[in-house]
Design a protein around this motif. Structure first.
Motif, PDB file in Angstrom:
ATOM      1  N   CYS A  28      -7.333   0.490  14.006  1.00 12.05           N
ATOM      2  CA  CYS A  28      -6.780  -0.568  13.762  1.00 12.05           C
ATOM      3  C   CYS A  28      -6.525  -1.520  15.019  1.00 12.05           C
ATOM      4  CB  CYS A  28      -5.916  -0.674  12.787  1.00 12.05           C
ATOM      5  SG  CYS A  28      -5.455  -2.381  12.318  1.00 12.05           S
ATOM      6  N   GLN A  44      -3.101  -9.519  11.850  1.00 13.71           N
ATOM      7  CA  GLN A  44      -3.944  -9.946  10.634  1.00 13.71           C
ATOM      8  C   GLN A  44      -5.046  -8.680  10.330  1.00 13.71           C
ATOM      9  OE1 GLN A  44      -5.900 -13.441  12.629  1.00 13.71           O
ATOM     10  NE2 GLN A  44      -4.520 -14.913  11.721  1.00 13.71           N
ATOM     11  N   GLU A  47      -2.805  -6.420   8.468  1.00 17.11           N
ATOM     12  CA  GLU A  47      -2.818  -6.730   6.985  1.00 17.11           C
ATOM     13  C   GLU A  47      -3.945  -6.762   6.009  1.00 17.11           C
ATOM     14  OE1 GLU A  47      -0.776 -10.720   7.379  1.00 17.11           O
ATOM     15  OE2 GLU A  47       0.826  -9.868   8.304  1.00 17.11           O
ATOM     16  N   GLU A  48      -5.131  -7.144   6.418  1.00 16.15           N
ATOM     17  CA  GLU A  48      -6.253  -7.037   6.135  1.00 16.15           C
ATOM     18  C   GLU A  48      -6.683  -5.527   5.699  1.00 16.15           C
ATOM     19  OE1 GLU A  48      -9.306  -8.944   8.499  1.00 16.15           O
ATOM     20  OE2 GLU A  48      -8.362 -10.827   8.369  1.00 16.15           O
ATOM     21  N   ILE A  50      -4.449  -3.119   4.791  1.00 13.99           N
ATOM     22  CA  ILE A  50      -3.684  -2.841   4.008  1.00 13.99           C
ATOM     23  C   ILE A  50      -4.118  -3.452   2.782  1.00 13.99           C
ATOM     24  CG2 ILE A  50      -1.226  -3.176   3.047  1.00 13.99           C
ATOM     25  CD1 ILE A  50      -0.249  -2.896   6.075  1.00 13.99           C
ATOM     26  N   ASN A  51      -4.557  -4.731   2.653  1.00 12.49           N
ATOM     27  CA  ASN A  51      -4.860  -5.208   1.486  1.00 12.49           C
ATOM     28  C   ASN A  51      -6.231  -4.602   0.876  1.00 12.49           C
ATOM     29  OD1 ASN A  51      -2.706  -7.174   1.529  1.00 12.49           O
ATOM     30  ND2 ASN A  51      -4.024  -8.644   2.640  1.00 12.49           N
ATOM     31  N   GLU A  52      -7.056  -4.522   1.602  1.00 13.38           N
ATOM     32  CA  GLU A  52      -8.446  -3.631   1.478  1.00 13.38           C
ATOM     33  C   GLU A  52      -8.152  -2.214   0.769  1.00 13.38           C
ATOM     34  OE1 GLU A  52     -11.209  -3.576   4.429  1.00 13.38           O
ATOM     35  OE2 GLU A  52     -11.333  -5.836   4.658  1.00 13.38           O
ATOM     36  N   THR A  53      -6.900  -1.812   1.433  1.00 14.61           N
ATOM     37  CA  THR A  53      -6.616  -0.179   0.827  1.00 14.61           C
ATOM     38  C   THR A  53      -6.248  -0.237  -0.489  1.00 14.61           C
ATOM     39  OG1 THR A  53      -6.142   0.567   3.215  1.00 14.61           O
ATOM     40  CG2 THR A  53      -5.125   1.699   1.446  1.00 14.61           C
ATOM     41  N   TYR A  54      -5.189  -1.176  -0.860  1.00 13.17           N
ATOM     42  CA  TYR A  54      -4.351  -1.519  -2.026  1.00 13.17           C
ATOM     43  C   TYR A  54      -5.542  -2.005  -3.133  1.00 13.17           C
ATOM     44  CZ  TYR A  54       0.170  -0.620  -0.344  1.00 13.17           C
ATOM     45  OH  TYR A  54       1.257  -0.136   0.053  1.00 13.17           O
ATOM     46  N   MET A  55      -6.459  -2.715  -2.673  1.00 16.07           N
ATOM     47  CA  MET A  55      -7.554  -3.149  -3.677  1.00 16.07           C
ATOM     48  C   MET A  55      -8.534  -2.076  -3.903  1.00 16.07           C
ATOM     49  SD  MET A  55      -8.949  -6.705  -1.907  1.00 16.07           S
ATOM     50  CE  MET A  55     -10.130  -6.925  -3.170  1.00 16.07           C
ATOM     51  N   ASP A  58      -6.761  -0.009  -6.547  1.00 16.70           N
ATOM     52  CA  ASP A  58      -6.478  -0.895  -7.944  1.00 16.70           C
ATOM     53  C   ASP A  58      -8.017  -0.512  -8.359  1.00 16.70           C
ATOM     54  OD1 ASP A  58      -3.768  -1.451  -7.471  1.00 16.70           O
ATOM     55  OD2 ASP A  58      -4.396  -3.386  -6.680  1.00 16.70           O
TER      56      ASP A  58
END
Length: 60
Positions: A28, A44, A47-48, A50-55, A58
Motif C-alpha cells: 500500500c 486515499q 481507504e480504497e 479498506i473499502n475493497e476488502t470490505y466489499m 460482503d
C-alpha cells in the motif's frame, strides 16, 4: 482513519518526488510531488484498499 506519522514511511526519490508506504503493508504505497501530496495519496490508497476488502467480505 487518519494516518499518523508512525503509520507510514516517507522517502525522497531521485527525481525530487516523494514516495510513501504503510509500515504494516509496503504494497500500500503512493507517490507525490511533495511530502504532503504523497501522504494524501497514500491516505486515499489506504481507504480504497479498506473499502475493497470490505466489499469482498460482503460479497462472500
Amino acid at each position: 482513519m487518519k494516518l499518523k506519522k508512525t503509520d507510514y514511511v516517507l522517502e525522497c526519490t531521485f527525481d525530487g518526488g516523494y514516495y510513501a508506504w504503510l509500515t504494516v503493508n509496503m504494497q500500500c504505497n503512493a507517490y507525490g510531488d511533495s511530502p504532503e501530496e504523497a501522504v494524501d495519496n497514500l491516505q486515499q490508497t489506504m481507504e480504497e484498499l479498506i473499502n475493497e476488502t470490505y466489499m469482498m467480505e460482503d460479497f462472500n
